[in-house]
Design an enzyme around this catalytic site. Structure first.
Site, short mmCIF file in Angstrom:
data_model
loop_
_atom_site.label_atom_id
_atom_site.label_comp_id
_atom_site.label_asym_id
_atom_site.label_seq_id
_atom_site.Cartn_x
_atom_site.Cartn_y
_atom_site.Cartn_z
N LYS A 175 -57.40 0.72 31.84
CA LYS A 175 -58.02 1.76 31.02
C LYS A 175 -56.94 2.40 30.15
O LYS A 175 -56.09 3.13 30.66
CB LYS A 175 -58.67 2.84 31.90
CG LYS A 175 -59.60 3.74 31.07
CD LYS A 175 -59.74 5.14 31.58
CE LYS A 175 -58.68 6.08 31.10
NZ LYS A 175 -58.63 6.33 29.65
N GLU A 250 -45.50 6.76 37.00
CA GLU A 250 -44.39 7.10 36.10
C GLU A 250 -44.84 8.30 35.29
O GLU A 250 -45.83 8.22 34.56
CB GLU A 250 -44.06 5.92 35.17
CG GLU A 250 -43.29 4.80 35.85
CD GLU A 250 -41.95 5.24 36.43
OE1 GLU A 250 -41.37 6.23 35.97
OE2 GLU A 250 -41.50 4.59 37.39
N CYS A 284 -41.47 10.03 27.07
CA CYS A 284 -41.14 10.59 28.39
C CYS A 284 -39.63 10.71 28.55
O CYS A 284 -39.15 11.52 29.33
CB CYS A 284 -41.73 9.72 29.48
SG CYS A 284 -41.28 8.00 29.31
N GLU A 385 -42.11 20.12 30.80
CA GLU A 385 -42.16 19.10 29.75
C GLU A 385 -43.04 19.61 28.61
O GLU A 385 -44.16 20.06 28.84
CB GLU A 385 -42.75 17.80 30.31
CG GLU A 385 -42.73 16.68 29.31
CD GLU A 385 -43.40 15.41 29.80
OE1 GLU A 385 -44.54 15.51 30.30
OE2 GLU A 385 -42.79 14.35 29.69
#
Ligand code: NAP
Length: 483
Positions: A175, A250, A284, A385
């Site tokens: 997906k 991750e 990332c 983040e």
């Protein structure tokens, strides 16, 4: 009206049972529709999982080197469409066309690399302590695996999960992120055209919040590989831990670049700008904190701001653009919220800080590359983040403080240092808490043949890419054979 893509189930492009579609738009110009995709239901996901289950035994019976030839053929087909796919990626995700072409090229390399891994899908022979016993290990696929991918590397991440999963003999249901599914469709087209048997690779589109649970909790699924936010990753882990389902996560980063006082300032500022602002900071591995030895802090910052102001922000298809838009309105709002939070926390904006609405940019989600100084490590902008073109610069007393601050976050994905001091370099390599440890290069920018992944809250520890990627997608069996 834009093209409407189906789900890919059992080798066919099919409509969802919902009868509904959703569309993606160009984040550089939201009046431009890119494509429409299926709003999938749980029953669509079940159909994908069933197709994967029915095909898996036959697929795994094909010798791994032969499975590899399909991946290698798909690499060739994808490569032939580089220009088209890169342009679609830029129009749907926003990154510059040069970055998009680079990402397609990298995906081609990943397919070739894992195609070759088919001939190296090995165990070991290990001497037995008993006479006349031959002992060895070999690898078995897991069965059906679910892949959940983010939008920021819309072709590389799907490929770096699909390729090791397939070469290991698994069947797949993937997906892609709802913000940028088109590249996954192009990968499926290539693998399908290359001769992948039907049912081995299935794709459903639609909201992760609606169909994600089935992809994670269906009892047929033997492993889940997810890349995305910590929030979603942790919710997946809670569901899978009690069931013992192999789970690879991750997630985010808050990556530092340390600049020691001996560094060449021109090089150091280029490295920080590349890591912080290219791909709009939506990596990332992006640099979000620059830790600078105090003796060079003022000179470094002056040069950094000067160069950052020269970056051209605009539509990634245009020549000379360095920084594209945020992927969507939500992401832009998140970044603008963090810029406001930083100011309220008492940090100072020394560059950028605004949404750009002039020169035709009012139809897109453009934000100026932004630099904060006066940042303390307890501030949210130094801990969380942001996933946008926002950098915090912090002065440090020396190497020890730089390492202490670099490690003082929950994340541990990547880090870099700029220095020519050999001893300090090795101290850094030994002490930094990061899965990707980089010297004299930006914190972002990795290669497909080396293992990739983080430590601490960034990752569950299984590595992606490189030859070790198949460790996650296969299981070792040990044989003792008395002859
Ligand atoms: P995200 O919102 O967590 O979504 C990632 C994927 O999970 C998407 O396909 C999403 O579908 C799906 N999803 C959402 N809710 C779900 C649920 N409840 N159950 C199962 N799946 C669900 O992340 P993103 O915004 O796409 O990506 C940005 C994040 O990815 C950043 O945090 C970044 O650091 C991280 N990232 C990490 C790496 C790495 O290797 N460490 C690499 C790239 C990006 P929808 O799109 O439909 O919501």
């Amino acid at each position: 009206m834009s093209e409407i893509f189906g789900n890919f189930i059992n080798g066919e492009w099919v409509d969802s049972s919902s009868g509904k579609t959703f569309k993606s738009v160009n984040p550089a110009n939201i009046e431009e529709e890119i494509a429409s995709y299926q709003v999938s239901t749980v029953s669509d996901v079940k159909a994908g999982i069933e197709a994967a289950k029915s095909s898996q035994t036959d697929w795994s019976a094909i010798p791994a080197p032969q499975r590899g030839t399909i991946l290698i053929k798909a690499a060739e087909l994808l490569e032939q469409r580089t220009e088209q796919i890169a342009s679609e990626m830029t129009r749907e995700e926003g990154k510059t066309i040069a970055e998009a072409k680079g990402e397609v090229g990298r995906s081609v390399n990943i397919l070739r690399y894992f195609g070759g891994e088919g001939a190296r899908f090995c165990g070991e022979t290990i001497p037995s302590e008993r006479a006349g016993v031959f002992s060895y290990t070999f690898r078995k696929p897991l069965g059906v695996v679910s892949l959940l991918t983010p939008w920021n590397f819309p072709i590389a991440i799907p490929v770096w999960k699909i390729a090791p999963a397939l070469i290991s003999g698994n069947s797949v249901v993937i997906k892609p992120a709802s913000a940028a599914p088109i590249c996954t469709i192009r990968v499926i087209e290539a693998l399908n055209q290359a001769g992948l048997p039907k049912g081995v690779l299935n794709m459903v589109t639609g909201a992760g919040s609606v169909i994600g649970d089935e992809l994670v909790s269906n009892p047929v699924i033997k492993a889940i590989s997810f890349t995305g936010s910590c929030e979603v990753g942790q919710s997946i882990q809670q569901k899978t831990a009690s069931k013992g389902v192999k789970t690879q996560l991750e997630m985010g980063g808050k990556n530092p670049t340390i600049v020691l006082k001996d560094a060449d300032l021109d090089l150091a500022t280029d490295i920080v700008i590349n890591g912080a602002f290219f791909s709009t900071g939506q990596k990332c591995t992006a640099t979000s904190r620059a830790l600078i030895e105090k003796e060079i802090f003022n000179d470094f910052v002056a040069l950094l701001v000067d160069k950052t102001k020269k970056l051209k922000v605009g539509n990634g298809l245009e020549q000379g653009v360095d920084v594209g838009p945020c992927v969507d309105e939500n992401q832009m709002k998140t970044v603008l919220d963090y810029i406001e939070i930083g100011q309220k926390e008492g940090a100072n904006i020394i560059c950028g800080g605004q949404r750009l609405m002039d020169e035709g940019r009012d139809k897109g989600y453009f934000i100026q590359p932004t630099i904060f100084s006066g940042v303390s490590t307890d501030m949210r902008i130094a801990q969380e983040e942001i996933f946008g073109p926002v950098l915090a610069v912090l002065p440090v007393e020396g190497f020890e403080q730089a390492i202490a601050l670099a490690n003082q976050v929950k994340f541990g994905l990547s880090a870099s240092i700029v220095t020519n001091q050999l001893n300090r370099t090795f101290d850094y390599i030994n002490q930094i808490e990061a899965g990707l440890i980089i010297v004299n290069l930006p914190s972002a920018g990795v290669e497909y043949q080396l293992p990739f992944g983080g430590t601490k809250a960034s990752s569950t520890g299984y590595r992606e890419q490189g030859s070790v990627a198949t460790d996650f997608y296969s299981e070792l069996r040990t044989v003792y054979l008395k002859y």
